[in-house]
Write an enzyme that holds these catalytic residues in place. Structure first.
Site, PDB file in Angstrom:
ATOM      1  N   SER A   1      19.247  43.969  12.190  1.00  0.00           N
ATOM      2  CA  SER A   1      18.131  43.702  13.094  1.00  0.00           C
ATOM      3  C   SER A   1      18.354  44.357  14.465  1.00  0.00           C
ATOM      4  CB  SER A   1      17.946  42.187  13.239  1.00  0.00           C
ATOM      5  OG  SER A   1      16.980  41.907  14.218  1.00  0.00           O
ATOM      6  N   GLN A   2      19.431  43.997  15.151  1.00  0.00           N
ATOM      7  CA  GLN A   2      19.702  44.567  16.474  1.00  0.00           C
ATOM      8  C   GLN A   2      20.270  45.982  16.381  1.00  0.00           C
ATOM      9  OE1 GLN A   2      19.055  43.562  19.628  1.00  0.00           O
ATOM     10  NE2 GLN A   2      17.927  41.842  18.763  1.00  0.00           N
TER      11      GLN A   2
ATOM     12  N   ASP B   1      27.355  37.029  13.559  1.00  0.00           N
ATOM     13  CA  ASP B   1      28.363  36.366  14.397  1.00  0.00           C
ATOM     14  C   ASP B   1      29.528  35.807  13.579  1.00  0.00           C
ATOM     15  OD1 ASP B   1      27.150  36.558  17.111  1.00  0.00           O
ATOM     16  OD2 ASP B   1      25.509  35.562  16.079  1.00  0.00           O
TER      17      ASP B   1
ATOM     18  N   GLN C   1      32.189  38.540  12.815  1.00  0.00           N
ATOM     19  CA  GLN C   1      32.745  39.363  13.891  1.00  0.00           C
ATOM     20  C   GLN C   1      34.252  39.199  14.099  1.00  0.00           C
ATOM     21  OE1 GLN C   1      30.414  39.046  17.487  1.00  0.00           O
ATOM     22  NE2 GLN C   1      28.537  39.724  16.481  1.00  0.00           N
TER      23      GLN C   1
ATOM     24  N   HIS D   1      25.607  38.383  21.883  1.00  0.00           N
ATOM     25  CA  HIS D   1      25.585  36.916  21.896  1.00  0.00           C
ATOM     26  C   HIS D   1      27.019  36.483  22.207  1.00  0.00           C
ATOM     27  CE1 HIS D   1      24.903  32.775  20.995  1.00  0.00           C
ATOM     28  NE2 HIS D   1      25.380  32.795  19.768  1.00  0.00           N
TER      29      HIS D   1
ATOM     30  N   GLU E   1      18.029  26.536  20.155  1.00  0.00           N
ATOM     31  CA  GLU E   1      17.683  26.603  18.726  1.00  0.00           C
ATOM     32  C   GLU E   1      17.848  25.254  18.038  1.00  0.00           C
ATOM     33  OE1 GLU E   1      20.064  30.003  18.082  1.00  0.00           O
ATOM     34  OE2 GLU E   1      21.855  28.944  17.445  1.00  0.00           O
TER      35      GLU E   1
ATOM     36  N   GLU F   1      -3.121  20.224  10.047  1.00  0.00           N
ATOM     37  CA  GLU F   1      -3.053  19.532  11.335  1.00  0.00           C
ATOM     38  C   GLU F   1      -1.686  19.683  11.998  1.00  0.00           C
ATOM     39  OE1 GLU F   1      -4.833  18.379  14.169  1.00  0.00           O
ATOM     40  OE2 GLU F   1      -6.055  18.316  12.361  1.00  0.00           O
TER      41      GLU F   1
HETATM   42  P1  NAD Z   1      22.308  41.376  11.152  1.00  0.00           P
HETATM   43  O1  NAD Z   1      22.558  40.237  10.251  1.00  0.00           O
HETATM   44  O2  NAD Z   1      20.938  41.989  11.099  1.00  0.00           O
HETATM   45  O3  NAD Z   1      23.412  42.523  10.909  1.00  0.00           O
HETATM   46  C1  NAD Z   1      23.596  43.043   9.711  1.00  0.00           C
HETATM   47  C2  NAD Z   1      24.391  44.349   9.817  1.00  0.00           C
HETATM   48  O4  NAD Z   1      25.795  44.072   9.850  1.00  0.00           O
HETATM   49  C3  NAD Z   1      24.118  45.175   8.593  1.00  0.00           C
HETATM   50  O5  NAD Z   1      24.120  46.551   8.925  1.00  0.00           O
HETATM   51  C4  NAD Z   1      25.305  44.831   7.707  1.00  0.00           C
HETATM   52  O6  NAD Z   1      25.585  45.832   6.755  1.00  0.00           O
HETATM   53  C5  NAD Z   1      26.422  44.706   8.738  1.00  0.00           C
HETATM   54  N1  NAD Z   1      27.529  43.848   8.305  1.00  0.00           N
HETATM   55  C6  NAD Z   1      27.444  42.577   7.819  1.00  0.00           C
HETATM   56  N2  NAD Z   1      28.655  42.093   7.551  1.00  0.00           N
HETATM   57  C7  NAD Z   1      29.551  43.062   7.860  1.00  0.00           C
HETATM   58  C8  NAD Z   1      30.968  43.175   7.789  1.00  0.00           C
HETATM   59  N3  NAD Z   1      31.699  42.164   7.334  1.00  0.00           N
HETATM   60  N4  NAD Z   1      31.534  44.342   8.173  1.00  0.00           N
HETATM   61  C9  NAD Z   1      30.780  45.362   8.630  1.00  0.00           C
HETATM   62  N5  NAD Z   1      29.442  45.319   8.731  1.00  0.00           N
HETATM   63  C10 NAD Z   1      28.838  44.187   8.354  1.00  0.00           C
HETATM   64  O7  NAD Z   1      22.717  40.975  12.623  1.00  0.00           O
HETATM   65  P2  NAD Z   1      21.765  40.794  13.896  1.00  0.00           P
HETATM   66  O8  NAD Z   1      20.790  39.701  13.633  1.00  0.00           O
HETATM   67  O9  NAD Z   1      21.296  42.127  14.357  1.00  0.00           O
HETATM   68  O10 NAD Z   1      22.825  40.193  14.935  1.00  0.00           O
HETATM   69  C11 NAD Z   1      23.821  41.002  15.536  1.00  0.00           C
HETATM   70  C12 NAD Z   1      24.227  40.367  16.844  1.00  0.00           C
HETATM   71  O11 NAD Z   1      23.118  40.346  17.728  1.00  0.00           O
HETATM   72  C13 NAD Z   1      24.683  38.920  16.728  1.00  0.00           C
HETATM   73  O12 NAD Z   1      25.712  38.693  17.656  1.00  0.00           O
HETATM   74  C14 NAD Z   1      23.452  38.119  17.114  1.00  0.00           C
HETATM   75  O13 NAD Z   1      23.736  36.843  17.632  1.00  0.00           O
HETATM   76  C15 NAD Z   1      22.883  39.024  18.181  1.00  0.00           C
HETATM   77  N6  NAD Z   1      21.454  38.884  18.439  1.00  0.00           N
HETATM   78  C16 NAD Z   1      20.587  38.979  17.400  1.00  0.00           C
HETATM   79  C17 NAD Z   1      19.218  38.924  17.642  1.00  0.00           C
HETATM   80  C18 NAD Z   1      18.230  39.123  16.524  1.00  0.00           C
HETATM   81  O14 NAD Z   1      17.071  39.261  16.804  1.00  0.00           O
HETATM   82  N7  NAD Z   1      18.609  39.170  15.241  1.00  0.00           N
HETATM   83  C19 NAD Z   1      18.742  38.752  18.954  1.00  0.00           C
HETATM   84  C20 NAD Z   1      19.658  38.689  20.012  1.00  0.00           C
HETATM   85  C21 NAD Z   1      21.024  38.767  19.720  1.00  0.00           C
HETATM   86 MG    MG Z   2      18.631  32.558  20.377  1.00  0.00          MG
END
Ligand code: NAD
Ligand code: MG
Length: 330
Positions: free
Chosen positions: A28-29, A84, A87, A109, A196, A228
């Protein structure tokens, strides 16, 4: 105390000149941040596991892709954009070994730093740039020439340039067009978890279910209760989002407003507020963080069971059926 907010002119793009940025993860990010930074003329490499299904998408976007180890080792700036709960392990196995003095570790985060799941060495910068929107919005607004607001926090400033680096990164995302708010890892992490749990996900879901159950148990038709208590919530939230709470009240009927003013405090009673304070304390003391870390180590036994039980609530099956009839919702 009012928050400090930075805009385009406050950032110095030179702070990242000649520095390579490894964006770890392309979800996503990751997909949004890597592309925005790249389009802003910064030097980006995406770090992904070998065979990761996201490798193709990153290559198709014209980005350089390497393994997590290679990307992190080759970079000056390392942004952690994998889930998270993954990580700490990925940091230990694939990032820590290649960290060099003066590198900067970035997070979106604060959980892993604030709750000590990752303890970086003293000779790196530790910085948070957290967009206040999902990745699709981070990308969409950038492409349209705008940006989403971001939070900026400095946990560790080894180089003396951590703040400049963070602000330049936020500028590369497009965030200084919308505003970058200064915070701390503690404040971001604790308020994010509280929001949340108490309001956005936990609070809202239970409010909807409690209202629905009350009506159905009293003999009203479930379909009416669904519209509703769930369907119409969005209309009210949209009014609040655009006009504030008073603005919403000005736009609903006087009957609705009088019911709101005289009955709302009975729903969110003093007992509920006391419970919110207790939940906040569990966050502040690390009790929630410990529970969630252990839950992951237990292969999420409770988490998966709770998901199953919740999915069986009558509101879910009913809602799916009703939504499938409302084609305009797609
Ligand atoms: P996500 O779940 O979308 O990330 C998935 C990515 O990580 C994929 O490319 C996947 O292949 C890779 N991945 C997963 N496990 C792995 C591993 N063990 N080794 C290597 N790569 C791996 O994550 P996200 O939602 O983008 O969140 C990333 C960070 O951003 C987090 O710290 C989250 O709290 C923060 N954040 C997210 C959002 C959001 O909108 N999703 C908003 C603000 C902050
Ligand atoms: Mg939040």
């Amino acid at each position: 105390m009012a928050a400090k907010i930075y805009y385009e002119d406050d950032a110095n793009p030179e702070a990242l000149r000649g520095q390579k940025i490894a964006v770890i993860g392309y979800g996503s990010q990751g997909h949004a941040q890597a592309q925005n930074l790249n389009d802003s003329g910064l030097d980006v490499v995406v770090g992904l596991r070998e065979g990761d299904p996201d490798v193709g998408a990153a290559r198709d976007a014209g980005l350089e892709v390497a393994t997590v180890e290679e990307a992190a080792r080759s970079a000056d700036i390392i942004m952690m954009l994998i889930p998270d709960d993954q990580q700490a392990k990925v940091y230990r196995d694939s990032i820590r070994p290649g960290l060099k003095s003066g590198n900067a570790l970035f997070f979106a985060h604060g959980f892993n730093i604030h709750f000590d799941q990752i303890t970086p060495p003293d000779d790196v910068d530790v910085i948070m740039v957290a967009p206040k929107a999902p990745g699709v919005m981070v990308r969409k607004t950038y492409v349209e020439g705008n940006g989403v607001p971001c939070l900026l926090a400095i946990e560790q400033d080894y180089t003396g340039k951590a703040h400049e680096r963070g602000l330049a990164y936020a500028r590369g995302l497009g965030a200084t067009r919308a505003g970058v708010l200064e915070t701390t890892f503690a404040e971001e992490t604790e308020t994010d978890l509280f929001g949340e749990q108490a309001v956005l996900c936990g609070g809202a879901s239970e409010l909807i279910k409690a209202g629905f159950d009350t009506l159905v148990e009293a003999g009203y038709q479930p379909e009416i209760a669904y519209f509703e208590c769930l369907h119409e919530l969005k209309l009210i939230v949209d009014l609040i989002h655009y006009h504030g709470i008073s603005g919403m009240r000005a736009r609903v009927s006087d009957t609705a407003e009088y019911g709101d003013l005289t009955r709302g405090k009975r729903v969110i009673s003093p007992a509920v507020r006391a419970e919110m304070r207790a939940m906040l304390e569990e966050i502040q003391t690390g009790k929630f963080a410990t529970e969630w870390v252990l839950e992951n180590q237990a292969n999420r036994a409770s988490f998966k069971a709770l998901e199953r039980l919740e999915a069986a609530h009558p509101l879910e099956e009913l809602g799916e059926r009703l939504r499938s009839m409302m084609k305009w919702l797609d």
